[in-house]
Design an enzyme around this catalytic site. Sequence first.
Site, PDB file in Angstrom:
ATOM      1  N   ASN A 183       3.965  -0.542  -2.639  1.00  0.00           N
ATOM      2  CA  ASN A 183       2.525  -0.572  -2.396  1.00  0.00           C
ATOM      3  C   ASN A 183       1.874  -0.065  -3.670  1.00  0.00           C
ATOM      4  OD1 ASN A 183      -0.099  -0.063  -1.725  1.00  0.00           O
ATOM      5  ND2 ASN A 183       0.367   1.401  -0.098  1.00  0.00           N
ATOM      6  N   LEU A 198      -2.219   7.419   3.454  1.00  0.00           N
ATOM      7  CA  LEU A 198      -0.770   7.534   3.226  1.00  0.00           C
ATOM      8  C   LEU A 198      -0.167   8.809   3.806  1.00  0.00           C
ATOM      9  CD1 LEU A 198      -0.544   6.149  -0.408  1.00  0.00           C
ATOM     10  CD2 LEU A 198       0.293   5.052   1.679  1.00  0.00           C
ATOM     11  N   CYS A 216      -2.413   1.970  -5.248  1.00  0.00           N
ATOM     12  CA  CYS A 216      -2.583   3.418  -5.281  1.00  0.00           C
ATOM     13  C   CYS A 216      -3.144   3.799  -6.643  1.00  0.00           C
ATOM     14  CB  CYS A 216      -1.238   4.125  -5.117  1.00  0.00           C
ATOM     15  SG  CYS A 216      -0.327   3.629  -3.685  1.00  0.00           S
TER      16      CYS A 216
HETATM   17  C1  LIG Z   1      -3.812   1.401  10.005  1.00  0.00           C
HETATM   18  C2  LIG Z   1      -3.243   0.681   8.821  1.00  0.00           C
HETATM   19  C3  LIG Z   1      -2.396   1.360   7.940  1.00  0.00           C
HETATM   20  C4  LIG Z   1      -1.866   0.723   6.825  1.00  0.00           C
HETATM   21  N1  LIG Z   1      -1.008   1.394   6.005  1.00  0.00           N
HETATM   22  C5  LIG Z   1      -0.430   0.752   4.947  1.00  0.00           C
HETATM   23  C6  LIG Z   1       0.526   1.405   4.110  1.00  0.00           C
HETATM   24  O1  LIG Z   1       0.886   2.567   4.315  1.00  0.00           O
HETATM   25  N2  LIG Z   1       1.053   0.714   3.059  1.00  0.00           N
HETATM   26  C7  LIG Z   1       0.700  -0.585   2.814  1.00  0.00           C
HETATM   27  O2  LIG Z   1       1.221  -1.178   1.856  1.00  0.00           O
HETATM   28  N3  LIG Z   1      -0.181  -1.243   3.608  1.00  0.00           N
HETATM   29  C8  LIG Z   1      -0.759  -0.598   4.658  1.00  0.00           C
HETATM   30  N4  LIG Z   1      -1.660  -1.279   5.465  1.00  0.00           N
HETATM   31  C9  LIG Z   1      -2.011  -2.671   5.142  1.00  0.00           C
HETATM   32  C10 LIG Z   1      -1.218  -3.653   6.012  1.00  0.00           C
HETATM   33  O3  LIG Z   1       0.169  -3.540   5.785  1.00  0.00           O
HETATM   34  C11 LIG Z   1      -1.656  -5.099   5.739  1.00  0.00           C
HETATM   35  O4  LIG Z   1      -1.421  -5.403   4.385  1.00  0.00           O
HETATM   36  C12 LIG Z   1      -3.117  -5.330   6.047  1.00  0.00           C
HETATM   37  O5  LIG Z   1      -3.482  -4.639   7.215  1.00  0.00           O
HETATM   38  C13 LIG Z   1      -3.473  -6.800   6.218  1.00  0.00           C
HETATM   39  O6  LIG Z   1      -2.790  -7.393   7.299  1.00  0.00           O
HETATM   40  P1  LIG Z   1      -3.438  -7.593   8.780  1.00  0.00           P
HETATM   41  O7  LIG Z   1      -4.768  -8.258   8.589  1.00  0.00           O
HETATM   42  O8  LIG Z   1      -2.456  -8.401   9.537  1.00  0.00           O
HETATM   43  O9  LIG Z   1      -3.599  -6.217   9.319  1.00  0.00           O
HETATM   44  C14 LIG Z   1      -2.206  -0.631   6.577  1.00  0.00           C
HETATM   45  C15 LIG Z   1      -3.056  -1.311   7.467  1.00  0.00           C
HETATM   46  C16 LIG Z   1      -3.579  -0.675   8.578  1.00  0.00           C
HETATM   47  C17 LIG Z   1      -4.487  -1.436   9.503  1.00  0.00           C
END
Ligand SMILES: Cc1cc2nc3c(=O)[nH]c(=O)nc-3n(C[C@H](O)[C@H](O)[C@H](O)COP(=O)(O)O)c2cc1C
Lengths: 284, 401
Positions: free
Chosen positions: B210, B156, B213
């Site tokens: 989110n 974060l 946490c």
């Molecule tokens: C590099 C990275 C950073 C992420 N940062 C956050 C975040 O700050 N807050 C959040 O709710 N989800 C975060 N996620 C989760 C994504 O929003 C998503 O829920 C998750 O990657 C699954 O989707 P995908 O398979 O299409 O990547 C992050 C994912 C990645 C890969």
Amino acid sequence: MRLVAAELVESRQILPGQWLQSFHAPELASGSRAGQFVHVRTGDYSGLVLRRPFSINTTDAATGIITLHFRTVGRGTEWLTRVREGERLDMLGPLGKPFEVDSRSRHLLLVAGGLGMAGVRMLADEAIRDGRQVTILFGALSANHVYPSTLLPDEVEYVVATDDGSMGHHGYVTELVSEYEAWADQAFACGPHPMLARLAQLAAGRRERLGVAKLGRKRGGGKVDPLGSAAARRKAFLQVSMEQTMGCAVGACLGCTVMGVEGPLRVCREGPVFASDEIAWPDR
Amino acid sequence: MKAKKKVVIVGDVRVSALKQNSKHKPASKGRSGPAVPATTATAGATGLRPRVETGNTAIADLGTPFVAQPTLAERAALDRIDLAVDLAPDHGGLVLRSPILVASGTFGYGVEYGEVVDVQRIGAICCKGTTRRPRAGNPPPRVTETPGGMLNSIGLQNPGVDAVIDKYGPIWQGWQVPVIVNVAGESIEDYVEVARRLDGVPGVAGIELNISCPNVGKGGLQFAIDRDAARAVTAAVRRATDLPLLVKLSPNVADVRPIAKAIEDAGADAICAINTLSGLAVSADRTHAFLGNTYGGLSGPAIKPVALRIVYEVAQVVSIPIVAIGGVTNLDDVLDFLACGAVAVQVGTAIFADPELPVRLGDELRADCLRRGLTSYHPLIGTALPKRTGAPSAKGAEYRP
Ligand SMILES: Cc1cc2nc3c(=O)[nH]c(=O)nc-3n(C[C@H](O)[C@H](O)[C@H](O)COP(=O)(O)O)c2cc1C
Ligand code: FES
């Protein structure tokens, strides 16, 4: 930065497990600077979800050719060695900040460890084109990992160190630096993290010794350039090109950070080139 | 307080639900209106409910989607296809022009990919997780590839809510694409404070909580795995802001359904599912964990079946819109999530390989609707859910390794 379809025109193994590939990509060949990189998409998204970052090794604006130099370290790079001539790869680039050479610098010292040659290789071409003198100090494990001198411009002085003494200086490449430090106006390095940390330590020592001269210049110039700015880098004695595992390569994911003295730095956006005093090196 | 009538179609049973809206304040504070693009402002009246009154036409499997260059007539027909969706139908509306969003953490603040992506054509942008105070994030390395996916442990990293508002608010205000701010915290007060600051900020179209946490007040237990904490944080943020409120589920729980229900009851406008799965990678020399933070979150195609299962389960227990996230890579993935009850999807990890994907998926969904003779994609929603409603199905709960 753009998405480019780069056609493979030549691929050869130049050292055991190390490849040099040429691509026809005029947009990258004319718009890139030494130190920048491309983010290459692999062919198999279902398995390999991330692109692979590669330094732009050389460019030739006249022919529209860029080269990449890499080692096979995993499935992505192995896949790349199997791409056939005529096939097109999706490249995102040019990315990141380039090396900054002070217009007054006549003598450039380039220090490369292993694959780090790919990070500084293009700077040698640019410097020679601009009429500067270039010495490359290169370190490798042993003679059969030494970058072939035939792939370097004739004007370059090329000095080799090997860990096992099978070619050139027996020991680390960083041990060669003291001989060239006085000659060099600026130094540029790419290679393993411990090598860069040692060079940064040497550069900091040099700065202390030359502290008076630096103060003099500062008084003359008046303003202090903010850390991380192109102007501050241009004035730095040592610039390093850093590596980190990457996600997006455009600054969006914060996946590629290294610790800087003022907080995390994105290698893909603030870097990959940094002035050595921007980085929080491990304790000396 | 006005009671809202809501018509919900699940399978072939029409369910009328009367929902007492008393927990929601009307949108009255000095907010510059919901981010409803002018062209779709009227869409709310024309069938933008998450599950739509179109009967239950069986949808034929049409194989690979149509991608050839459209003729002029086809172009006009394509333009008529309605991709709009409202993610906050019970609370002032959050109407998107496309059901394809970009997931938090993978698209920064919407500006980073600007040179290669036409961000205005994305349904909405969920920005990087934002906290009350600046956070430096986890030690590197922070990302690594895994089979069919990747692990991340960004931790974060963000400049704090005030800096986000100052730096990006003015940019977002000039955009047509709604920006949903992803909010994280370590206590209910943190979440509430961030939500308060975002309330009324021009350019902020909604909040995505989110809740994966650690809740410092509860010994570090994640909000997302504790039904009462999930309910409490949702309710507290609901009281603090009029902004459309989306809450993002974690997959790292034994049964997500009671948590989803609690979040709905606490006044969330929509549920997003899923966040990453907890995982680990080992260093090349096998002397330590690879990531600087030891653990990371798994994302990408590898997690799609988990995300599908969770969307499928949640769709049977809540009636608010569901936004699916997890491994979306192509149109088939989008259609699978819609079939399991999602009204929209977010694209995350796939953006790194294919930055144009979120825009292209919108175009492909349109073309697919045209091919099926549909004027909206809404009939594609919920087709794979169990046909009998009433008591929620126990199917899917059977195999719990
Ligand atoms: C590099 C990275 C950073 C992420 N940062 C956050 C975040 O700050 N807050 C959040 O709710 N989800 C975060 N996620 C989760 C994504 O929003 C998503 O829920 C998750 O990657 C699954 O989707 P995908 O398979 O299409 O990547 C992050 C994912 C990645 C890969
Ligand atoms: S790789 Fe995503 S921020 Fe650098």
